[in-house]
Design a protein around this motif. Structure first.
Motif, short mmCIF file in Angstrom:
data_model
loop_
_atom_site.label_atom_id
_atom_site.label_comp_id
_atom_site.label_asym_id
_atom_site.label_seq_id
_atom_site.Cartn_x
_atom_site.Cartn_y
_atom_site.Cartn_z
N PHE A 94 0.85 -1.19 0.00
CA PHE A 94 0.00 0.00 0.00
C PHE A 94 0.89 1.24 0.00
CE2 PHE A 94 -2.63 3.23 2.13
CZ PHE A 94 -3.81 3.13 1.39
N PHE A 95 0.51 2.21 -0.82
CA PHE A 95 1.34 3.41 -0.95
C PHE A 95 0.53 4.67 -0.64
CE2 PHE A 95 -0.34 2.50 -5.21
CZ PHE A 95 -0.89 3.72 -5.57
N VAL A 96 1.26 5.70 -0.24
CA VAL A 96 0.66 7.00 0.10
C VAL A 96 1.44 8.08 -0.63
CG1 VAL A 96 0.11 8.63 1.94
CG2 VAL A 96 -0.03 6.16 2.37
N ALA A 97 0.73 8.92 -1.38
CA ALA A 97 1.33 10.09 -2.04
C ALA A 97 0.80 11.35 -1.37
CB ALA A 97 1.01 10.09 -3.53
N LEU A 98 1.66 12.32 -1.17
CA LEU A 98 1.32 13.55 -0.46
C LEU A 98 1.22 14.72 -1.43
CD1 LEU A 98 3.83 13.02 2.46
CD2 LEU A 98 1.36 12.70 2.59
N THR A 99 0.10 15.44 -1.36
CA THR A 99 -0.09 16.61 -2.22
C THR A 99 -0.52 17.81 -1.37
OG1 THR A 99 -2.42 16.08 -2.70
CG2 THR A 99 -0.74 15.17 -4.19
N PHE A 100 -0.07 18.98 -1.76
CA PHE A 100 -0.37 20.22 -1.06
C PHE A 100 -0.92 21.22 -2.06
CE2 PHE A 100 2.73 17.97 1.35
CZ PHE A 100 2.57 18.33 2.69
N ASP A 101 -2.08 21.77 -1.78
CA ASP A 101 -2.75 22.66 -2.72
C ASP A 101 -2.48 24.14 -2.44
OD1 ASP A 101 -3.80 20.36 -3.76
OD2 ASP A 101 -5.90 20.91 -3.48
N ASP A 102 -2.35 24.93 -3.50
CA ASP A 102 -2.36 26.39 -3.52
C ASP A 102 -0.98 27.04 -3.46
OD1 ASP A 102 -5.12 26.18 -3.62
OD2 ASP A 102 -5.38 26.54 -1.47
N GLY A 103 0.00 26.43 -2.82
CA GLY A 103 1.33 27.05 -2.78
C GLY A 103 1.53 27.99 -1.61
N TYR A 104 1.25 27.54 -0.41
CA TYR A 104 1.36 28.39 0.78
C TYR A 104 2.79 28.44 1.31
CZ TYR A 104 -3.72 28.25 0.80
OH TYR A 104 -5.04 28.38 0.44
N ARG A 105 3.13 29.57 1.90
CA ARG A 105 4.46 29.77 2.48
C ARG A 105 4.75 28.75 3.58
NH1 ARG A 105 6.92 34.81 1.30
NH2 ARG A 105 5.55 36.34 0.28
N ASP A 106 3.75 28.40 4.36
CA ASP A 106 4.00 27.50 5.48
C ASP A 106 4.36 26.09 5.02
OD1 ASP A 106 1.35 25.96 5.34
OD2 ASP A 106 0.62 27.99 5.70
N ASN A 107 4.00 25.73 3.78
CA ASN A 107 4.42 24.42 3.27
C ASN A 107 5.94 24.31 3.23
OD1 ASN A 107 1.80 24.02 0.71
ND2 ASN A 107 1.68 24.05 2.93
N LEU A 108 6.58 25.40 2.89
CA LEU A 108 8.04 25.44 2.83
C LEU A 108 8.64 25.53 4.23
CD1 LEU A 108 10.59 25.64 1.06
CD2 LEU A 108 10.25 28.11 0.99
N GLU A 109 8.08 26.40 5.05
CA GLU A 109 8.65 26.68 6.36
C GLU A 109 8.41 25.55 7.36
OE1 GLU A 109 8.42 30.12 9.88
OE2 GLU A 109 7.27 30.34 8.01
N HIS A 110 7.18 24.99 7.37
CA HIS A 110 6.83 24.04 8.41
C HIS A 110 6.63 22.60 7.92
CE1 HIS A 110 6.49 27.21 11.34
NE2 HIS A 110 5.63 27.86 10.60
N ALA A 111 6.15 22.42 6.68
CA ALA A 111 5.91 21.06 6.19
C ALA A 111 7.18 20.41 5.68
CB ALA A 111 4.84 21.08 5.10
N TRP A 112 7.96 21.13 4.91
CA TRP A 112 9.13 20.52 4.25
C TRP A 112 10.11 19.89 5.23
CZ3 TRP A 112 13.00 23.30 0.43
CH2 TRP A 112 13.61 22.33 -0.37
N LEU A 124 3.51 19.89 -4.84
CA LEU A 124 2.91 21.18 -4.50
C LEU A 124 2.14 21.70 -5.72
CD1 LEU A 124 2.73 23.54 -2.41
CD2 LEU A 124 4.72 24.53 -3.57
N PHE A 125 0.83 21.80 -5.60
CA PHE A 125 0.00 22.29 -6.70
C PHE A 125 -0.10 23.81 -6.62
CE2 PHE A 125 -1.67 17.86 -6.59
CZ PHE A 125 -1.37 17.54 -7.91
N VAL A 126 0.39 24.47 -7.65
CA VAL A 126 0.56 25.92 -7.65
C VAL A 126 -0.41 26.60 -8.61
CG1 VAL A 126 2.17 27.80 -8.23
CG2 VAL A 126 2.98 25.79 -6.95
N THR A 127 -1.01 27.68 -8.14
CA THR A 127 -1.83 28.55 -8.98
C THR A 127 -0.99 29.76 -9.37
OG1 THR A 127 -3.91 27.87 -7.94
CG2 THR A 127 -3.88 30.03 -9.01
N PRO A 128 -0.65 29.94 -10.65
CA PRO A 128 0.17 31.08 -11.04
C PRO A 128 -0.39 32.43 -10.57
CG PRO A 128 0.11 29.52 -12.84
CD PRO A 128 -0.85 29.01 -11.79
N GLY A 129 -1.71 32.57 -10.54
CA GLY A 129 -2.30 33.82 -10.08
C GLY A 129 -1.96 34.17 -8.65
N PHE A 130 -1.75 33.16 -7.81
CA PHE A 130 -1.32 33.43 -6.44
C PHE A 130 0.13 33.90 -6.41
CE2 PHE A 130 -4.57 30.10 -4.85
CZ PHE A 130 -5.58 31.05 -4.88
N ALA A 131 0.98 33.27 -7.22
CA ALA A 131 2.37 33.70 -7.29
C ALA A 131 2.48 35.11 -7.89
CB ALA A 131 3.19 32.72 -8.12
#
Length: 351
Positions: A94-112, A124-131
């Motif tokens: 059994f496998f687990v894949a991890l995905t993060f939506d929107d591109g939040y700063r805390d994904n880098l600071e706290h999740a990574w 990391l799923f990124v919306t160019p409009g947010f960037a």
């Protein structure tokens, strides 16, 4: 936590107490699961009004979750690897894949750091409009506006909306009523109404995006890091099914083109914004395939089964919900039993 979430929490506890999260695996658990996360950040002081709290998990919970996944003998894999394993005729671990939506700063600071500790690849799923700081985190605008305003008074096409918002309880009720009323209608009305409230409350939508979302220079550096993949999350984060076919197609296809140009590397995977049946359906699944994505993920809850190999652009995911940060909930989600019950044994939902 409202009544629905209290009932969900009780069901998770019952599954753990009866061992159902273990004995049901033979029929309910798929080959793997794709987990959805949004924010990962330390818990703040308890707040009575926190309507988007379901999108937040703590680094400590993420750490415990990944440790439990490893302890159960499951594999933490990239989304690329998940697709490969899904297409294999023989079942593996059994496998687990991890995905993060929107591109939040805390994904880098706290999740990574937590992900690196466990050797867990992630997308990391990124919306160019947010960037770009041109798209809107409208659900956060709505929360911040209601937090400030003591009373809501809006003129909507289907009638006036008024609600007291003086206490946390009143704010929570007002948010829920207005949120779902706006979600049922055209997105243009939703955005206009929330803009009106934000102006009344003195909320700056661009400042919210700047505060929450990663900028291009950081995304460029992140995209080349080991174990990190960048996926597309549309150009501006619309509920695609609420728009005409050309708009939906452009939002999907051009998000791939824009990200590949900015990051100078292929972008193979797509996540539908919001991702429920009212936001993404068969039309969008075809558009994602035609845009050249290897896979596309929804927020329709469920595990991955062999049948999903024929529906790679309508893949289900399972949300790590900030309101259920405990071992009983995680074990239930990994067992597949809640989704087997919810979907009445149906494995694929691509309609």
């Amino acid at each position: 936590m409202n009544g629905r979430h209290r009932a969900i929490a009780a069901a998770f506890k019952l599954m753990a107490a009866t061992g159902a999260d273990r004995w049901s695996r033979g029929f309910a658990q798929g080959r793997g699961v794709i987990l959805t996360l949004h924010h990962v950040r330390p818990a703040t002081a308890p707040r009575g009004f926190a309507p988007n709290a379901l999108l937040d998990v703590t680094p400590a919970f993420l750490d415990r979750a990944l440790g439990l996944i490893r302890a159960e003998g499951h594999d933490l894999v990239s989304l690329d690897e998940a697709i490969v394993r899904l297409q294999r005729p023989r079942r593996g671990r059994f496998f687990v894949a991890l995905t993060f939506d929107d591109g939040y700063r805390d994904n880098l600071e706290h999740a990574w750091p937590v992900l690196a500790k466990h050797g867990a690849p992630w997308t990391l799923f990124v919306t160019p409009g947010f960037a770009d700081r041109t798209a809107r985190l409208w659900w956060l605008e709505l929360e911040e506006a209601i937090r400030v305003l003591p009373r809501l008074d809006l003129t909507l096409p289907d009638g006036r909306f008024t609600a007291d918002a003086g206490t946390d309880a009143e704010k929570s009720r007002a948010f829920a009523k207005l949120y779902w009323r706006l979600r049922k209608g055209p997105e243009a009305i939703l955005l206009s109404a929330i803009s009106d409230l934000a102006r009344q409350a003195g909320i700056d939508p661009v400042a919210l995006v700047e505060r929450e979302c990663l900028p291009w220079e950081t995304l460029r550096a992140l995209s080349g890091a080991p174990g990190v993949a960048i996926g597309a999350h549309s150009l501006t984060h619309p509920m695609l099914a609420k728009h005409d076919a050309e708009t939906a197609r452009r939002e999907i296809a051009e998000s791939k083109v824009r990200l590949e140009a900015e990051l100078e590397r292929p972008v193979e995977h797509f996540a539908y914004p919001v991702g429920d049946p009212a936001s993404a359906g068969p039309r969008e699944f075809v558009a994602a395939r035609e845009a050249g994505f290897l896979s596309a993920v929804t927020t329709r809850p469920g595990h991955l089964f062999p049948e999903h190999a024929g529906h790679l652009h309508a893949l289900p995911r399972v949300s790590l919900n900030g309101l259920h940060q405990n071992e009983a909930a995680l074990r239930a989600l990994l067992s597949g039993l809640p989704f087997w019950l919810r979907n009445r044994g149906r494995r694929v939902d691509a309609t």
